[in-house]
Design an enzyme around this catalytic site. Structure first.
Site: not given
Ligand code: BDP
Length: 592
Positions: A163, A394, A467, A502
């Protein structure tokens, strides 16, 4: 090769500026000897991505030829010096010709390579340097590019397994370097703490030497030997230990008689894991910061020193003390800045978007990953800021990140042979990192809770990207809170330190609402506050990196407003969103 410097014995010339450039979509350049002269060149800035400079190159991911003329100093031919060409980063692969002669090839962007061009380079005369950059996105490269497939986020343009925008070109400086023929080849510094004293262990490699001296803070030691490698230790009494609060740097000078000398910054510090604690200089430390990108309008992924400095200023403003070089090694300028400002770095190879489904691809990519890790450790081993090596971001068992995450493409029950291939990869890579550098930690960054236990067991710190509130429990922060807590507790069960590497929400700067609605600044801010509360309740947590520092260019998709990932707490132009103030209050607290 040691980072090029200028001193009494060493010299260099940096070729930043406008070069000639020609795209080669039909791959005819080599046959037509473009390495001698380009038939129809146009100017291009170096360092910078080519995609940001010309509209017709925005989506060009093929072969690009760079050419420049330079006159090397005539005094380089006096005496006994070697001449090298050093390329800071050519994404993805590069082949180099000097004065019409092919002098080398290197694969893998984001890491430097040096070629010995003594005898081919002509001091005192004009030299024609040609670099062919091959930017093709291929499944057997790292990171894997997949042109033509609909892999991620319901289809992306250009398509791929990661991404961020696949910027191409010469992204860092290209230099000619002159250094003594029988000079210092390498210096490796590790540090220890003994009570109030600092111990500085120095290994020096040279092809031949009679006597080597190391000097730091008025303390020096000398040794002689002729087997090519010498070890020295300096004891610095009452030393000032390097930390985010006091990033004190000593200057170490290594001299090889009257033949050569090299100076570098040394921070005396130790890094260790004890149970579920992360220790810096023997004391528990908590990592506060972000995942980042090397990304800016016009430069693309090309080095922009003003952005490096401005980002560091914002880092200090927001009260961060750490970042991960997501998802590839950053420029040495960034590493130096981190040494000086006291940031704790997780240094990552470009292994993003790996899967372990296809044995042949896994074998090819693993080779590239171990080479990248060796090159990265060689380059960054002397930076006190680097505390850990990251060997993947990931990774998934099989299929793709989006498949696993959104339920669209991954197999329901992961195949055991793919899990085993992954276990072998992580065990091998983490062992390799420890062998190359016993003074730091090694880890990988996992996707949510879709990672086999056998993979986690290999790592020094359990790092997880989560997330909830965004890709799952979307818009529902109460549900997200429960999900995040449960996911972290699962990671905590390994008895190791855990880090949330993240977590974030896409946020369009200027979108507001009285209730936190997705995409508004209020939602991002509330989500971050929620994550910090969940983390504070969990003693095994050793860090939080928000995803991400600033908005960045990525592939077009239905999830990426205006072609940008908007999870930054700063915009792409580095204006703070509301969440930046929220983090600043949390991280700086009373201090402000
Ligand atoms: C994770 C990745 C990252 C993406 C982020 C996203 O590590 O590179 O930019 O999520 O979805 O999957 O914002």
């Amino acid at each position: 090769m040691l980072y090029p410097v200028r001193n009494k014995y060493r010299d260099m010339t940096t070729l930043d500026g406008f070069w000639d450039f020609q795209p080669d979509p039909d791959k005819v350049g080599e046959e037509e000897a473009w390495f001698s002269s380009l038939p129809d060149p146009r100017p291009i800035a170096v360092p910078a991505s080519w995609n940001t400079q010309y509209a017709d190159l925005a989506e060009f991911f093929g072969l690009g030829w760079y050419q420049t003329e330079t006159t090397l100093p005539s005094y380089w031919q006096q005496g006994s010096n070697r001449i090298y060409l050093r390329v800071g980063s050519a994404n993805y692969a590069a082949t180099v010709w000097l004065n019409g002669e092919r002098v080398g090839h290197h694969e893998g962007g984001h890491l430097p390579f040096a070629l010995d061009v003594t005898g081919i380079a002509r001091p005192g005369e004009s030299n024609t340097l040609t670099i062919l950059v091959d930017a093709e996105l291929l499944p057997d490269r790292v990171p894997p590019g997949r042109q033509g497939g609909n892999i991620m986020m319901g289809g992306t343009k250009p398509s791929g397994a990661f991404d961020f925008y696949p910027y191409s070109g010469l992204h860092r400086s290209v230099q000619f370097v002159s250094q003594p023929f029988w000079g210092i080849e390498d210096v490796t510094v590790t540090t220890d703490i003994d009570g109030a004293d600092g111990l500085v262990h120095i290994n020096v490699l040279a092809e031949s030497f009679e006597s080597v001296t190391a000097e730091m803070a008025g303390i020096s030691a000398s040794a002689t030997g002729d087997d090519g490698s010498i070890d020295l230790t300096l004891r610095i009494p009452e030393a000032r230990f390097w930390s985010p609060e006091d990033p004190y740097l000593y200057k170490l000078t290594v001299s090889l008689g009257t033949v050569d000398a090299y100076s570098l910054n040394v921070g005396i510090r130790t890094v260790a894991v004890q149970g579920d604690k992360l220790l810096l200089n023997g004391q528990p430390v908590f990592l506060k910061g972000f995942g980042k990108h090397e990304d800016f309008p016009f430069n693309g992924r090309g080095l922009n020193r003003a952005v490096v400095l401005r980002d560091a200023e914002l880092y200090d403003w927001v009260g961060a003390n750490s970042y991960r070089t997501s998802h590839y090694p950053y420029s040495e300028d960034w590493m130096d800045m981190a040494d000086r400002r006291g940031y704790l770095i997780i240094d990552e190879i470009p292994a993003v978007g790996l899967d372990f489904g296809d044995a042949e691809l896994v074998a090819k990519r693993s080779k590239q990953c171990s080479r990248a890790l060796c090159e990265l450790v060689m380059r960054d081993k002397n930076h006190p800021s680097v505390i850990a090596w990251s060997v993947a971001n990931e990774p998934v068992v099989a299929g793709s990140v989006a498949g696993m995450f959104l339920g669209g493409g991954g197999p329901q029950k992961p195949p055991q042979d793919a899990i085993d291939r992954g276990t072998e990869y992580f065990r091998g890579m983490i062992d390799l990192a420890h062998q190359l550098d016993a003074s730091r930690l090694a880890l990988f960054v996992a996707l949510g809770d879709r990672t086999p236990d056998s993979w986690f067991e290999t790592a020094d710190i359990v790092c997880t990207n989560q997330y909830p509130g965004w890709y799952s429990q979307s818009g529902d922060l109460a549900a997200a809170r429960g999900a995040l807590g449960a996911a972290l507790d699962k990671c905590g069960a390994f008895g190791k330190p855990v880090m949330l590497t993240e977590f974030g929400a896409d946020t369009v700067a200027g979108y507001h609402a009285t209730n936190p609605e997705m995409f508004t600044e209020e939602y991002q801010s509330a989500m971050i506050e929620m994550a910090m509360a969940v983390i504070a309740e969990r003693p095994y947590m050793v860090g939080f990196h928000n995803w991400c520092f600033a908005d960045f260019a990525t592939r077009g998709s239905i999830l990426r407003v205006g072609g940008e990932n908007r999870k930054g707490v700063f915009t792409r132009l580095r204006e703070p969103k509301m969440a930046a103030h929220t983090l600043r209050r949390a991280w700086k607290g009373e201090e402000e």
